[in-house]
Design a protein around this motif. Structure first.
Motif, PDB file in Angstrom:
ATOM      1  N   VAL A 178      -8.718   9.191  -3.009  1.00 35.44           N
ATOM      2  CA  VAL A 178      -7.378   8.612  -2.930  1.00 35.44           C
ATOM      3  C   VAL A 178      -6.806   8.775  -1.523  1.00 35.44           C
ATOM      4  CG1 VAL A 178      -5.022   8.975  -3.730  1.00 35.44           C
ATOM      5  CG2 VAL A 178      -6.860   8.801  -5.391  1.00 35.44           C
ATOM      6  N   THR A 179      -6.950   9.972  -0.958  1.00 38.03           N
ATOM      7  CA  THR A 179      -6.424  10.214   0.395  1.00 38.03           C
ATOM      8  C   THR A 179      -7.035   9.245   1.393  1.00 38.03           C
ATOM      9  OG1 THR A 179      -6.354  12.550  -0.171  1.00 38.03           O
ATOM     10  CG2 THR A 179      -6.078  12.001   2.142  1.00 38.03           C
ATOM     11  N   THR A 180      -8.371   9.107   1.340  1.00 37.74           N
ATOM     12  CA  THR A 180      -9.031   8.230   2.301  1.00 37.74           C
ATOM     13  C   THR A 180      -8.602   6.783   2.112  1.00 37.74           C
ATOM     14  OG1 THR A 180     -10.908   9.699   2.146  1.00 37.74           O
ATOM     15  CG2 THR A 180     -11.258   7.641   3.288  1.00 37.74           C
ATOM     16  N   ALA A 181      -8.564   6.343   0.854  1.00 32.62           N
ATOM     17  CA  ALA A 181      -8.220   4.941   0.604  1.00 32.62           C
ATOM     18  C   ALA A 181      -6.800   4.645   1.071  1.00 32.62           C
ATOM     19  CB  ALA A 181      -8.377   4.629  -0.887  1.00 32.62           C
ATOM     20  N   ILE A 182      -5.859   5.540   0.724  1.00 29.34           N
ATOM     21  CA  ILE A 182      -4.472   5.323   1.160  1.00 29.34           C
ATOM     22  C   ILE A 182      -4.410   5.325   2.685  1.00 29.34           C
ATOM     23  CG2 ILE A 182      -2.152   6.306   1.193  1.00 29.34           C
ATOM     24  CD1 ILE A 182      -2.612   7.380  -1.586  1.00 29.34           C
ATOM     25  N   GLY A 183      -5.060   6.319   3.278  1.00 26.84           N
ATOM     26  CA  GLY A 183      -5.054   6.432   4.739  1.00 26.84           C
ATOM     27  C   GLY A 183      -5.615   5.200   5.411  1.00 26.84           C
ATOM     28  N   LEU A 184      -6.746   4.704   4.897  1.00 26.82           N
ATOM     29  CA  LEU A 184      -7.389   3.546   5.525  1.00 26.82           C
ATOM     30  C   LEU A 184      -6.467   2.337   5.486  1.00 26.82           C
ATOM     31  CD1 LEU A 184     -11.125   3.540   4.394  1.00 26.82           C
ATOM     32  CD2 LEU A 184     -10.248   3.693   6.710  1.00 26.82           C
ATOM     33  N   TYR A 185      -5.778   2.147   4.353  1.00 21.11           N
ATOM     34  CA  TYR A 185      -4.933   0.949   4.270  1.00 21.11           C
ATOM     35  C   TYR A 185      -3.660   1.081   5.091  1.00 21.11           C
ATOM     36  CZ  TYR A 185      -8.067  -1.751   1.541  1.00 21.11           C
ATOM     37  OH  TYR A 185      -9.158  -2.498   1.184  1.00 21.11           O
ATOM     38  N   TYR A 186      -3.155   2.321   5.245  1.00 24.22           N
ATOM     39  CA  TYR A 186      -2.033   2.489   6.179  1.00 24.22           C
ATOM     40  C   TYR A 186      -2.505   2.240   7.615  1.00 24.22           C
ATOM     41  CZ  TYR A 186       1.707   4.132   3.131  1.00 24.22           C
ATOM     42  OH  TYR A 186       2.705   4.194   2.196  1.00 24.22           O
ATOM     43  N   PHE A 187      -3.670   2.739   7.933  1.00 26.60           N
ATOM     44  CA  PHE A 187      -4.236   2.532   9.277  1.00 26.60           C
ATOM     45  C   PHE A 187      -4.385   1.040   9.540  1.00 26.60           C
ATOM     46  CE2 PHE A 187      -6.544   6.535  10.926  1.00 26.60           C
ATOM     47  CZ  PHE A 187      -5.458   7.314  10.574  1.00 26.60           C
ATOM     48  N   SER A 188      -4.885   0.346   8.511  1.00 27.45           N
ATOM     49  CA  SER A 188      -5.108  -1.088   8.661  1.00 27.45           C
ATOM     50  C   SER A 188      -3.783  -1.810   8.858  1.00 27.45           C
ATOM     51  CB  SER A 188      -5.847  -1.610   7.436  1.00 27.45           C
ATOM     52  OG  SER A 188      -5.761  -2.997   7.367  1.00 27.45           O
ATOM     53  N   TYR A 189      -2.755  -1.356   8.108  1.00 27.31           N
ATOM     54  CA  TYR A 189      -1.425  -1.972   8.232  1.00 27.31           C
ATOM     55  C   TYR A 189      -0.880  -1.774   9.640  1.00 27.31           C
ATOM     56  CZ  TYR A 189       3.588  -2.584   7.847  1.00 27.31           C
ATOM     57  OH  TYR A 189       4.878  -2.985   8.067  1.00 27.31           O
ATOM     58  N   LEU A 190      -1.085  -0.556  10.155  1.00 26.53           N
ATOM     59  CA  LEU A 190      -0.561  -0.256  11.481  1.00 26.53           C
ATOM     60  C   LEU A 190      -1.418  -0.866  12.589  1.00 26.53           C
ATOM     61  CD1 LEU A 190       0.317   3.477  10.819  1.00 26.53           C
ATOM     62  CD2 LEU A 190       1.926   1.609  11.129  1.00 26.53           C
ATOM     63  N   GLY A 191      -2.510  -1.495  12.186  1.00 25.27           N
ATOM     64  CA  GLY A 191      -3.387  -2.111  13.179  1.00 25.27           C
ATOM     65  C   GLY A 191      -4.252  -1.110  13.911  1.00 25.27           C
ATOM     66  N   TRP A 192      -4.434   0.094  13.340  1.00 20.37           N
ATOM     67  CA  TRP A 192      -5.251   1.111  14.012  1.00 20.37           C
ATOM     68  C   TRP A 192      -6.732   0.943  13.721  1.00 20.37           C
ATOM     69  CZ3 TRP A 192      -2.111   6.198  12.779  1.00 20.37           C
ATOM     70  CH2 TRP A 192      -0.882   6.126  13.462  1.00 20.37           C
ATOM     71  N   ILE A 193      -7.033   0.286  12.622  1.00 23.07           N
ATOM     72  CA  ILE A 193      -8.451   0.136  12.280  1.00 23.07           C
ATOM     73  C   ILE A 193      -8.695  -1.297  11.818  1.00 23.07           C
ATOM     74  CG2 ILE A 193      -8.247   0.868   9.853  1.00 23.07           C
ATOM     75  CD1 ILE A 193     -10.886   2.430  10.339  1.00 23.07           C
ATOM     76  N   ASP A 194      -9.819  -1.853  12.245  1.00 25.29           N
ATOM     77  CA  ASP A 194     -10.201  -3.197  11.848  1.00 25.29           C
ATOM     78  C   ASP A 194     -11.122  -3.073  10.641  1.00 25.29           C
ATOM     79  OD1 ASP A 194     -11.087  -5.716  11.538  1.00 25.29           O
ATOM     80  OD2 ASP A 194     -11.786  -6.000  13.585  1.00 25.29           O
TER      81      ASP A 194
END
Lengths: 196, 205, 175
Positions: A61-77
């Motif tokens: 859950v932590t990773t999935a939430i983190g990844l999608y916040y990162f994606s929202y912020l444009g930090w990860i493609d």
């Protein structure tokens, strides 16, 4: 903007150094959470210890939430992130075989290494068995080949398949995980405790 | 049940719920103009007709030929195994799985370079990989492969080897085999350059 | 954030461990664009060993040859380096918590020998299964599910579902 190595922000040469550092952190946390003890791991299947479920679901859950916040912020493609490919029959059959190995051996490949690292002989034997199993598979590849390539569905995510929003799915998954944490504490109180 | 757990659990659910509330961001998936210009200036996307002919003859499964001309032109003549995606349909949903592939080289061609190159630019902007353009298009295909000209006698040996290959290829593709077939076909010496297949980031376990 | 269990060995609170593990996995995705894994390193070891003992056989085999290239040694993969780190990290944690000891953990009702035999059998099953499903609990289930891969979720459910289904058969081993 990440991921850093596929985008050449960190040069390729650092790849292996980073692998060792990440591995150390992974091993440290896993051992510290009790994943070196087979009896603690297997407690999940007999209802006397749900550590594995808690750690595993919290981490997912932590990773999935983190990844999608990162994606929202444009930090990860996210298009550059490796999505485990879906081979339907292979995943099901492989998973079923691994499940038997899990209750019989008390470890999974990652945890057996962690057990072996702190001197658990069963962990070492499991790792040896793992290699023998891989050797069997490789030698008999012609037998397993159809299964191995069975039901290919591409590099697809569960939300693409069911055509729902990833964010909504993660939210529902989090709710299910929290509910599971709560109910497993109830189960644990009712099950005869095992000393290990 | 301790209070701390309840607080942490609520926090986790709240954070996850925040994800649902986030507006859908339209991330610019397209590559920035500077990067696109750099790719356009890079000529390595052009594959020669010889190389493509060799790969077709080899029945190389990792190549996919895309004819970007109209359906009529495609139906009257096209390369063996080519699929037809007319330029104006390049962005249609149904073609995307063909154009956006891992491990398959997509080669665009038209009568000349121009339309194929336009399809190449469109797909490059979409971020697709392994895209190529057949140099000179079908016109060059005809002059080079189907009706190869005999090199002058003073040419180096490589030119004659290339000529032999083209002549053989011409026969393979059912072109008019040239009359002056006195020269021995000295085996197909053309170097088939096999690109190492690009692998995506390899998996976990 | 420590949690005492009966014997006095201290483990992290599982939720703390889970969040930390999740952050490590997140960092892994952020830096390398891929997840963690374990059985892949075992596979590399097997490939390297076979390649060493019988290079011709390894080259001809449809499976080994996928992992052999001319310029890279089969052991030179990301996962092998990661696993070296895992061993070191686990050793460090065990040393700090005083858990370093050669022993076989088993239910007092069964013999050590029986425990080791079943550990080996479990390993063999996991070896075959992880190759069919292209990953184990860390590579396919954990890393796969974290990026919402359909295959990751299916593998995860299949592993745990089957483990619960067969738990009754193996109960004598554990309780």
């Amino acid at each position: 903007m990440g991921p850093l190595i596929p985008l050449d922000i960190i040069p390729e040469q650092w790849n292996n150094v980073i692998a060792v550092i990440i591995g150390m952190a992974f091993g440290f946390i896993m051992e510290g959470s009790g994943f070196s003890s087979s009896r603690k791991i297997v407690g999940l299947f007999y209802g006397y210890d749900f550590t594995v479920l808690r750690v595993f679901f919290t981490a997912t859950v932590t990773t999935a939430i983190g990844l999608y916040y990162f994606s929202y912020l444009g930090w990860i493609d996210m298009s550059l992130v490796y999505i485990h490919p879906t081979y339907l029959t292979a995943a099901i059959v492989g998973g079923l075989i691994m499940g038997v190995g899990f209750v019989a051996g008390g470890y999974c490949p990652g945890t057996s290494l962690i057990g072996a690292a702190i001197g658990r002989i069963d962990g070492m034997v499991f790792t040896l068995g793992l290699m023998i199993g891989i050797f069997f598979f490789s030698e008999g590849f012609s037998i397993f080949e159809g299964l191995y390539n069975g039901g290919f569905m591409g590099y697809i995510t569960i939300t693409e398949y069911f055509n729902i929003s990833s964010q909504l799915f993660i939210f529902l998954f989090t709710v299910v995980a929290v509910a599971a944490f709560y109910f497993t504490t109830l189960i644990r109180r009712r099950v005869k405790q095992v000393n290990y | 049940m301790s209070k701390v757990y309840i607080i942490f659990a609520s926090l986790l659910i709240l954070v996850a719920f925040g994800l649902v509330l986030l507006p859908d961001t339209e991330h610019e998936d397209q590559i920035p103009p500077e990067a696109l210009l750099k790719e356009i200036m890079n000529q390595s996307r052009f594959l020669s007709a010889d190389l493509i002919a060799a790969r077709i003859i080899d029945e190389d499964p990792s190549i996919m030929l895309v004819d970007v001309r109209t359906a009529e032109a495609y139906n009257s003549y096209s390369l063996p195994g080519a699929i037809n995606i007319p330029l104006k349909e390049t962005l249609d949903e149904e073609w995307q799985p063909y154009l956006n592939q891992r491990g398959v080289d997509v080669v665009f061609f038209s009568n000349g370079d121009l339309f194929a190159d336009q399809a190449w630019i469109l797909c490059s902007r979409l971020g697709y990989k392994n895209l190529y353009v057949m140099e000179g298009g079908l016109n060059q295909w005809f002059t080079q492969i189907m009706q190869p000209t005999v090199p002058p006698d003073t040419s180096p040996n490589e030119d004659f080897d290339l000529y032999s290959f083209r002549k053989a290829a011409s026969i393979y593709f059912g072109g008019g085999a040239p009359a002056q077939s006195t020269q021995d076909i000295k085996g197909e010496n053309i170097q088939i350059i096999r690109r190492e297949k690009k692998t995506a980031t390899a998996g976990g376990c | 954030m420590k949690n005492n269990n009966e014997k006095g060995t201290t483990y992290f609170n599982p939720y703390f461990g889970g969040v930390m593990l999740g952050l490590i996995l997140l960092a892994t995705f952020y830096i390398t664009g891929r997840g963690l894994g374990a059985s892949g390193a075992a596979k590399s070891t097997v490939v390297a060993a076979v390649d060493r003992v019988a290079p011709k056989h390894a080259e001809e085999s449809a499976y080994y040859s996928k992992f052999i290239s001319d310029d890279l040694h089969p052991m030179n993969t990301w996962l092998v380096f990661e696993v070296i780190g895992v061993l070191a990290g686990a050793f460090l944690s065990g040393a700090l918590a005083g858990r370093l000891k050669f022993k076989t953990e088993h239910n007092p009702k069964i013999t050590t020998r029986r425990r080791l035999i079943f550990a080996a059998i479990g390993g063999v099953f996991f070896g075959v299964g992880s190759q069919i499903a292209r990953g184990c609990t860390s590579g396919a289930a954990l890393s796969g599910a974290a990026v919402l891969s359909l295959g990751g979720f299916i593998t995860m459910m299949a592993i745990f579902g089957s483990a619960y289904a067969f738990a009754y058969i193996f109960r004598k081993l554990w309780i």
